[in-house]
Motif scaffolding. Structure first.
Motif, PDB file in Angstrom:
ATOM      1  N   ASP A 108      13.458  -4.960  -4.047  1.00 20.62           N
ATOM      2  CA  ASP A 108      13.282  -6.107  -2.550  1.00 20.62           C
ATOM      3  C   ASP A 108      11.724  -6.169  -1.957  1.00 20.62           C
ATOM      4  OD1 ASP A 108      12.650  -7.609  -1.005  1.00 20.62           O
ATOM      5  OD2 ASP A 108      14.722  -7.873   0.455  1.00 20.62           O
ATOM      6  N   LEU A 109      10.551  -6.494  -2.212  1.00 15.84           N
ATOM      7  CA  LEU A 109       8.885  -6.116  -2.194  1.00 15.84           C
ATOM      8  C   LEU A 109       8.934  -6.184  -1.092  1.00 15.84           C
ATOM      9  CD1 LEU A 109       7.382  -7.438  -5.201  1.00 15.84           C
ATOM     10  CD2 LEU A 109       7.305  -5.067  -4.425  1.00 15.84           C
ATOM     11  N   ASN A 110      10.086  -7.143   0.079  1.00 14.00           N
ATOM     12  CA  ASN A 110      10.186  -7.287   1.192  1.00 14.00           C
ATOM     13  C   ASN A 110      10.144  -6.334   2.403  1.00 14.00           C
ATOM     14  OD1 ASN A 110       9.127 -10.354   1.852  1.00 14.00           O
ATOM     15  ND2 ASN A 110      10.552 -10.639   0.423  1.00 14.00           N
ATOM     16  N   GLU A 111      11.066  -5.596   1.271  1.00 17.15           N
ATOM     17  CA  GLU A 111      11.687  -4.002   1.946  1.00 17.15           C
ATOM     18  C   GLU A 111      11.014  -2.572   1.614  1.00 17.15           C
ATOM     19  OE1 GLU A 111      14.039  -4.129   4.422  1.00 17.15           O
ATOM     20  OE2 GLU A 111      14.254  -6.170   4.397  1.00 17.15           O
ATOM     21  N   LEU A 112      10.389  -2.902   0.357  1.00 21.67           N
ATOM     22  CA  LEU A 112       9.883  -1.466  -0.371  1.00 21.67           C
ATOM     23  C   LEU A 112       8.177  -2.132  -0.744  1.00 21.67           C
ATOM     24  CD1 LEU A 112      12.748   0.425  -2.257  1.00 21.67           C
ATOM     25  CD2 LEU A 112      11.806   0.668   0.226  1.00 21.67           C
ATOM     26  N   ASN A 113       7.664  -1.960  -0.709  1.00 16.45           N
ATOM     27  CA  ASN A 113       6.279  -1.883  -0.733  1.00 16.45           C
ATOM     28  C   ASN A 113       5.185  -1.558  -1.230  1.00 16.45           C
ATOM     29  OD1 ASN A 113       5.596  -3.092   2.241  1.00 16.45           O
ATOM     30  ND2 ASN A 113       7.348  -4.488   2.168  1.00 16.45           N
ATOM     31  N   THR A 114       5.517   0.038   0.360  1.00 13.14           N
ATOM     32  CA  THR A 114       4.256   0.229   0.501  1.00 13.14           C
ATOM     33  C   THR A 114       4.215   0.991   0.987  1.00 13.14           C
ATOM     34  OG1 THR A 114       3.159  -0.298   2.666  1.00 13.14           O
ATOM     35  CG2 THR A 114       2.277  -1.297   1.070  1.00 13.14           C
ATOM     36  N   GLN A 166       0.677   4.171 -10.860  1.00 11.32           N
ATOM     37  CA  GLN A 166      -0.076   3.793 -10.106  1.00 11.32           C
ATOM     38  C   GLN A 166      -0.100   2.258 -10.241  1.00 11.32           C
ATOM     39  OE1 GLN A 166      -4.170   5.599  -9.879  1.00 11.32           O
ATOM     40  NE2 GLN A 166      -3.387   7.035  -8.246  1.00 11.32           N
ATOM     41  N   PHE A 167       0.880   2.047  -9.629  1.00 10.79           N
ATOM     42  CA  PHE A 167       1.542   0.369  -9.594  1.00 10.79           C
ATOM     43  C   PHE A 167       0.707  -0.493  -8.431  1.00 10.79           C
ATOM     44  CE2 PHE A 167       5.234  -3.545 -11.363  1.00 10.79           C
ATOM     45  CZ  PHE A 167       4.155  -4.285 -11.408  1.00 10.79           C
ATOM     46  N   ASP A 168      -0.449  -1.005  -8.815  1.00 15.81           N
ATOM     47  CA  ASP A 168      -0.789  -1.794  -7.278  1.00 15.81           C
ATOM     48  C   ASP A 168      -0.798  -3.448  -7.480  1.00 15.81           C
ATOM     49  OD1 ASP A 168      -1.167   0.354  -5.966  1.00 15.81           O
ATOM     50  OD2 ASP A 168      -2.791   0.809  -6.968  1.00 15.81           O
ATOM     51  N   GLY A 169      -0.287  -4.663  -6.768  1.00 16.07           N
ATOM     52  CA  GLY A 169      -0.616  -5.663  -7.119  1.00 16.07           C
ATOM     53  C   GLY A 169       0.141  -6.371  -6.059  1.00 16.07           C
ATOM     54  N   PHE A 197       1.777  -4.982  -2.546  1.00 15.80           N
ATOM     55  CA  PHE A 197       2.748  -3.672  -3.313  1.00 15.80           C
ATOM     56  C   PHE A 197       2.238  -2.595  -3.840  1.00 15.80           C
ATOM     57  CE2 PHE A 197       2.809  -6.315  -6.858  1.00 15.80           C
ATOM     58  CZ  PHE A 197       2.854  -5.201  -7.547  1.00 15.80           C
ATOM     59  N   ASN A 198       2.103  -1.071  -3.758  1.00 19.45           N
ATOM     60  CA  ASN A 198       1.778  -0.141  -4.110  1.00 19.45           C
ATOM     61  C   ASN A 198       3.244   0.561  -4.632  1.00 19.45           C
ATOM     62  OD1 ASN A 198      -0.076  -0.178  -1.007  1.00 19.45           O
ATOM     63  ND2 ASN A 198      -1.113  -0.196  -3.070  1.00 19.45           N
ATOM     64  N   TYR A 199       3.282   0.296  -6.171  1.00 16.87           N
ATOM     65  CA  TYR A 199       4.703   0.849  -6.488  1.00 16.87           C
ATOM     66  C   TYR A 199       4.188   1.820  -7.387  1.00 16.87           C
ATOM     67  CZ  TYR A 199       9.124   0.296  -8.600  1.00 16.87           C
ATOM     68  OH  TYR A 199      10.447  -0.234  -9.583  1.00 16.87           O
ATOM     69  N   HIS A 200       4.113   3.979  -6.440  1.00 18.80           N
ATOM     70  CA  HIS A 200       3.319   4.224  -6.704  1.00 18.80           C
ATOM     71  C   HIS A 200       4.642   5.442  -7.489  1.00 18.80           C
ATOM     72  CE1 HIS A 200      -0.833   4.118  -5.857  1.00 18.80           C
ATOM     73  NE2 HIS A 200      -0.974   2.956  -6.312  1.00 18.80           N
ATOM     74  N   SER A 201       4.333   5.984  -8.395  1.00 19.15           N
ATOM     75  CA  SER A 201       6.044   6.518  -8.858  1.00 19.15           C
ATOM     76  C   SER A 201       5.126   8.119  -8.568  1.00 19.15           C
ATOM     77  CB  SER A 201       6.274   6.501 -10.241  1.00 19.15           C
ATOM     78  OG  SER A 201       7.279   7.676 -10.387  1.00 19.15           O
ATOM     79  N   ILE A 202       6.201   9.402  -7.581  1.00 25.54           N
ATOM     80  CA  ILE A 202       5.606  11.052  -8.046  1.00 25.54           C
ATOM     81  C   ILE A 202       6.959  11.831  -7.891  1.00 25.54           C
ATOM     82  CG2 ILE A 202       3.466  10.076  -6.712  1.00 25.54           C
ATOM     83  CD1 ILE A 202       4.661  11.804  -3.953  1.00 25.54           C
ATOM     84  N   ARG A 203       6.569  12.364  -8.114  1.00 25.20           N
ATOM     85  CA  ARG A 203       7.848  13.728  -7.898  1.00 25.20           C
ATOM     86  C   ARG A 203       8.212  13.234  -6.466  1.00 25.20           C
ATOM     87  NH1 ARG A 203       6.433  19.996  -7.973  1.00 25.20           N
ATOM     88  NH2 ARG A 203       4.687  19.443  -6.146  1.00 25.20           N
TER      89      ARG A 203
END
Length: 256
Positions: free
Chosen positions: A223-229, A152-155, A167-173
């Motif tokens: 690109d956080l403008n494309e992939l953020n939440t 869980q990587f948020d900022g 942004f919520n860079y959350h890694s899962i399966r």
């Protein structure tokens, strides 16, 4: 007489060699190893004191601040010792060290290998079985297949209008929900292996470094403008995260 002396020297030498070999193989000296997890952004150290400030810039040029960063490693192995999983939370300064005790080594030194998995392999990613992760709210919703987060990587980041955005860079399966009644999964955990380090003493500290910037740049420039939440149900985004994560960890200082 000279032949007798030479034969005696040979016998003594042979016995000494056999004794040394026996000591090396039988008289095992245990070693205690501490893993120390550190974090940086392209070489600049990152700790909880750096959170909630726009101090970092991604490969794509977005200014970011980190609000939360926690992740789980599983199947951690050194020598004959194994730990099932370990949660690291930078913001709370928890899990920053992990100890392995009584690892077998030779009488003088031993070549050891460090192995772990980022996240959980599918066979270990069973919903609800890890009480510590349940308490930490590290679970994945059942609509996404259950199990646990890997990270869980948020900022926040500065968007194209220079405004603060989340942004919520959350890694899962990775899960494909094209048919909600027939979910398709892909294991997006990955293995990290550091081998051929030498334990010469009974107390060893090994630094495991994470370059946080790598999550946004290698091999995929993020690109956080494309992939953020809303990235958890994004099947393709999860595979991109896995690819970028493979260059995140490196072996740091081994002190003993």
């Amino acid at each position: 007489m000279k032949k007798i002396i030479s034969l005696l020297v040979l016998v003594i030498s042979f016995s000494a060699c056999k004794e040394a070999e026996l000591n090396c193989c039988v008289n095992q000296i245990p070693v205690n190893i501490t893993l120390k997890f550190t974090h940086h952004w392209n070489g600049v150290p990152v700790t909880s004191s750096d959170f909630n400030n726009f101090k970092f810039t991604t490969e794509n040029g977005e200014s970011v601040s980190i609000n939360r960063l926690r992740y789980v490693l599983s199947n951690l192995k050194i020598g004959n010792q194994k730990i099932n999983h370990h949660l690291i939370n930078i913001g709370e300064n928890s899990g920053m060290e992990l100890s392995f005790n009584e690892i077998e080594k030779g009488s003088t030194y031993h070549e050891l290998e460090l192995y772990f998995t980022f996240g959980f392999k599918d066979e270990d990613n069973t919903d609800g079985i890890y009480q510590d992760l349940n308490s930490a709210s590290f679970n994945v919703p059942s609509m996404l297949g259950g199990g646990y987060h890997f990270m869980q990587f948020d900022g926040k980041y500065k968007d194209t209008n220079n405004q603060d955005a989340n942004f919520n860079y959350h890694s899962i399966r990775a899960v494909d929900r094209t048919d909600p009644d027939n979910l398709v999964f892909e294991d997006t955990s990955f293995n990290v292996n550091f081998n051929s380090f030498i334990a010469e003493k009974s107390e060893v500290t090994i630094e495991v470094k994470m370059n946080i910037a790598e999550w946004f740049k290698n091999p995929n420039t993020w690109d956080l403008n494309e992939l953020n939440t809303v990235l958890m149900p994004n099947f393709e985004a999860q595979k991109l995260m896995r690819a970028n994560g493979k260059s995140v960890f490196s072996l740091g200082e081994v002190s003993q």
